[in-house]
Design a protein around this motif. Sequence first.
Motif, PDB file in Angstrom:
ATOM      1  N   PRO A 200       0.826  -1.212   0.000  1.00 10.11           N
ATOM      2  CA  PRO A 200       0.000   0.000   0.000  1.00 10.11           C
ATOM      3  C   PRO A 200       0.855   1.254   0.000  1.00 10.11           C
ATOM      4  CG  PRO A 200      -0.009  -1.043   2.159  1.00 10.11           C
ATOM      5  CD  PRO A 200       0.724  -1.975   1.254  1.00 10.11           C
ATOM      6  N   GLU A 201       0.320   2.309  -0.609  1.00  7.94           N
ATOM      7  CA  GLU A 201       1.103   3.522  -0.804  1.00  7.94           C
ATOM      8  C   GLU A 201       0.542   4.748  -0.096  1.00  7.94           C
ATOM      9  OE1 GLU A 201       1.563   4.155  -4.973  1.00  7.94           O
ATOM     10  OE2 GLU A 201       2.692   2.298  -5.305  1.00  7.94           O
ATOM     11  N   PHE A 202      -0.761   4.819   0.125  1.00 10.71           N
ATOM     12  CA  PHE A 202      -1.384   6.034   0.640  1.00 10.71           C
ATOM     13  C   PHE A 202      -1.278   6.085   2.166  1.00 10.71           C
ATOM     14  CE2 PHE A 202      -3.102   5.532  -3.527  1.00 10.71           C
ATOM     15  CZ  PHE A 202      -3.299   6.836  -4.003  1.00 10.71           C
ATOM     16  N   LYS A 203      -0.834   7.232   2.699  1.00  8.02           N
ATOM     17  CA  LYS A 203      -0.515   7.336   4.128  1.00  8.02           C
ATOM     18  C   LYS A 203      -1.247   8.463   4.865  1.00  8.02           C
ATOM     19  CE  LYS A 203       2.925   4.407   3.213  1.00  8.02           C
ATOM     20  NZ  LYS A 203       2.903   2.996   3.615  1.00  8.02           N
ATOM     21  N   ASP A 204      -1.717   9.499   4.171  1.00  2.76           N
ATOM     22  CA  ASP A 204      -2.169  10.723   4.843  1.00  2.76           C
ATOM     23  C   ASP A 204      -3.614  10.593   5.320  1.00  2.76           C
ATOM     24  OD1 ASP A 204      -2.344  13.242   5.880  1.00  2.76           O
ATOM     25  OD2 ASP A 204      -2.373  14.285   3.942  1.00  2.76           O
ATOM     26  N   PHE A 205      -3.812   9.773   6.330  1.00  2.00           N
ATOM     27  CA  PHE A 205      -5.141   9.542   6.878  1.00  2.00           C
ATOM     28  C   PHE A 205      -5.699  10.808   7.538  1.00  2.00           C
ATOM     29  CE2 PHE A 205      -7.678   7.497  10.466  1.00  2.00           C
ATOM     30  CZ  PHE A 205      -8.752   7.132   9.658  1.00  2.00           C
ATOM     31  N   ALA A 206      -4.880  11.510   8.290  1.00  2.00           N
ATOM     32  CA  ALA A 206      -5.333  12.738   8.953  1.00  2.00           C
ATOM     33  C   ALA A 206      -5.755  13.781   7.926  1.00  2.00           C
ATOM     34  CB  ALA A 206      -4.239  13.293   9.862  1.00  2.00           C
ATOM     35  N   GLY A 207      -4.980  13.891   6.841  1.00  2.00           N
ATOM     36  CA  GLY A 207      -5.333  14.842   5.794  1.00  2.00           C
ATOM     37  C   GLY A 207      -6.677  14.517   5.167  1.00  2.00           C
ATOM     38  N   TYR A 208      -6.955  13.225   5.039  1.00  2.00           N
ATOM     39  CA  TYR A 208      -8.242  12.805   4.484  1.00  2.00           C
ATOM     40  C   TYR A 208      -9.398  13.253   5.373  1.00  2.00           C
ATOM     41  CZ  TYR A 208     -12.264   9.710   3.966  1.00  2.00           C
ATOM     42  OH  TYR A 208     -13.539   9.218   3.871  1.00  2.00           O
ATOM     43  N   ILE A 209      -9.235  13.160   6.689  1.00  2.00           N
ATOM     44  CA  ILE A 209     -10.305  13.572   7.601  1.00  2.00           C
ATOM     45  C   ILE A 209     -10.633  15.046   7.388  1.00  2.00           C
ATOM     46  CG2 ILE A 209     -10.950  13.872  10.029  1.00  2.00           C
ATOM     47  CD1 ILE A 209      -9.055  11.455  10.621  1.00  2.00           C
ATOM     48  N   HIS A 210      -9.614  15.876   7.287  1.00  2.00           N
ATOM     49  CA  HIS A 210      -9.824  17.306   7.052  1.00  2.00           C
ATOM     50  C   HIS A 210     -10.475  17.533   5.686  1.00  2.00           C
ATOM     51  CE1 HIS A 210      -7.335  19.081  10.457  1.00  2.00           C
ATOM     52  NE2 HIS A 210      -7.126  17.778  10.562  1.00  2.00           N
ATOM     53  N   ASP A 211     -10.033  16.805   4.670  1.00  2.00           N
ATOM     54  CA  ASP A 211     -10.632  16.947   3.335  1.00  2.00           C
ATOM     55  C   ASP A 211     -12.091  16.511   3.328  1.00  2.00           C
ATOM     56  OD1 ASP A 211      -8.243  17.874   2.331  1.00  2.00           O
ATOM     57  OD2 ASP A 211      -7.642  15.947   1.451  1.00  2.00           O
ATOM     58  N   GLU A 212     -12.424  15.477   4.092  1.00  2.00           N
ATOM     59  CA  GLU A 212     -13.804  14.996   4.148  1.00  2.00           C
ATOM     60  C   GLU A 212     -14.718  16.036   4.792  1.00  2.00           C
ATOM     61  OE1 GLU A 212     -17.255  12.861   3.827  1.00  2.00           O
ATOM     62  OE2 GLU A 212     -15.362  12.645   2.737  1.00  2.00           O
ATOM     63  N   ILE A 213     -14.227  16.722   5.789  1.00  2.00           N
ATOM     64  CA  ILE A 213     -15.011  17.804   6.397  1.00  2.00           C
ATOM     65  C   ILE A 213     -15.299  18.886   5.360  1.00  2.00           C
ATOM     66  CG2 ILE A 213     -14.957  19.668   8.114  1.00  2.00           C
ATOM     67  CD1 ILE A 213     -13.198  17.745   9.834  1.00  2.00           C
ATOM     68  N   LYS A 214     -14.288  19.287   4.624  1.00  2.00           N
ATOM     69  CA  LYS A 214     -14.474  20.320   3.603  1.00  2.00           C
ATOM     70  C   LYS A 214     -15.414  19.837   2.503  1.00  2.00           C
ATOM     71  CE  LYS A 214      -9.885  22.239   4.487  1.00  2.00           C
ATOM     72  NZ  LYS A 214      -8.495  22.391   3.969  1.00  2.00           N
ATOM     73  N   ARG A 215     -15.321  18.556   2.152  1.00  2.00           N
ATOM     74  CA  ARG A 215     -16.203  18.009   1.114  1.00  2.00           C
ATOM     75  C   ARG A 215     -17.664  18.074   1.552  1.00  2.00           C
ATOM     76  NH1 ARG A 215     -19.201  13.956  -0.355  1.00  2.00           N
ATOM     77  NH2 ARG A 215     -19.014  12.946   1.690  1.00  2.00           N
TER      78      ARG A 215
END
Length: 356
Positions: free
Chosen positions: A332-347
């Motif tokens: 697996p290559e994708f690591k930025d789980f915290a960044g995803y949480i912030h992006d999901e809020i904005k989405r």
Amino acid sequence: MAPNLQTTGPLRVFVTGATGYIGSTAIDLLLHKGTTPSLYSLRALVRSPKKASLILPLGIEPILGSLDDLALLEQESAQADVVLSFADADHLPSIQAILRGLSQRPRPDGGRKRPILIHTSGTGVLLDNAYGAYGTETIYYDNDLAKLNSLAPSQPHRNVDLEIISPALVGLVDTYIVAPPTIWGQGTGPGNHTSIQIPLQVRASLLHSQAMQLGQGLNVWSKIHVIDLAHLYLSLLERALQEPQDDSITGTLPKNQDAYYFCQEGEDFSYGDVAKEIAKAFKDLGINDSGTVRGTKPEEESALWLEGAAGSIGGNSRSRAIKAREILGWVPEFKDFAGYIHDEIKRQLKEQGRRR
């Protein structure tokens, strides 16, 4: 490695859940392989003409119906070399119909004798009833067959999984179960691009303008990005197609009674960690300046959360993907789980038409 199809034409693949979050992303990845049109002939179950219009331009033949159309599922499966099951992990009658069809499929001379089922379950099958009150040191490894066999039939998804690992299928159908943990990231392909668990927690938090967690948020899960998960499906499919078709030769890829494949990346996380990231983002976005988290009690769930929250994010579920790494070479290559949480809020804010 290109699959050894052992057929005179493209491999016939029947797909359920092709426009869902996991299925759409996996199919998109498959379609981007240059060899796909010559190797695979794809048919997919879709519930409406609108969904059919999403996949038809991609060269996938839509079959109108639902998981409740059992005769249709059995018929399509009986004509398929491979069934990719991305739909409801708890719909037992549909899996039974698919397995009936695959078991009845003709076994042509010179062709693929044993069909393949790759089914999507989930590590909800490992869940306890922590309700956020505690974590766990218990980790399930997909190469520990004895421990997996100890899972109770009453566990989520387990009744369906037991059908797929039935000893009666050995020699008739090669079955594999992919069991993802918490899936994160934006999907791709012809359908839904949004996950369930993290968006559920974000949605509840936005509803109350307060970062929310169940109980103390101490329960722990493993995680995987949806695109890394899609790569695992393709690796498993290609490797499964290499299994010998001579019944006198034993293959090397675990299947049937040893069917589970986990797919986890990196360190596990607690849902309290997710709540803290939501609180941090809410403070940055001016939604709630306190930076605090609200834990809810079981009796408050129906009033404060969407239905099914406890079953989705309340317990512990820790898994390790040994087979995928050691046998399939999956990384697996994708690591930025915290960044995803912030992006999901904005989405979700954008989806709601709220400006921050």
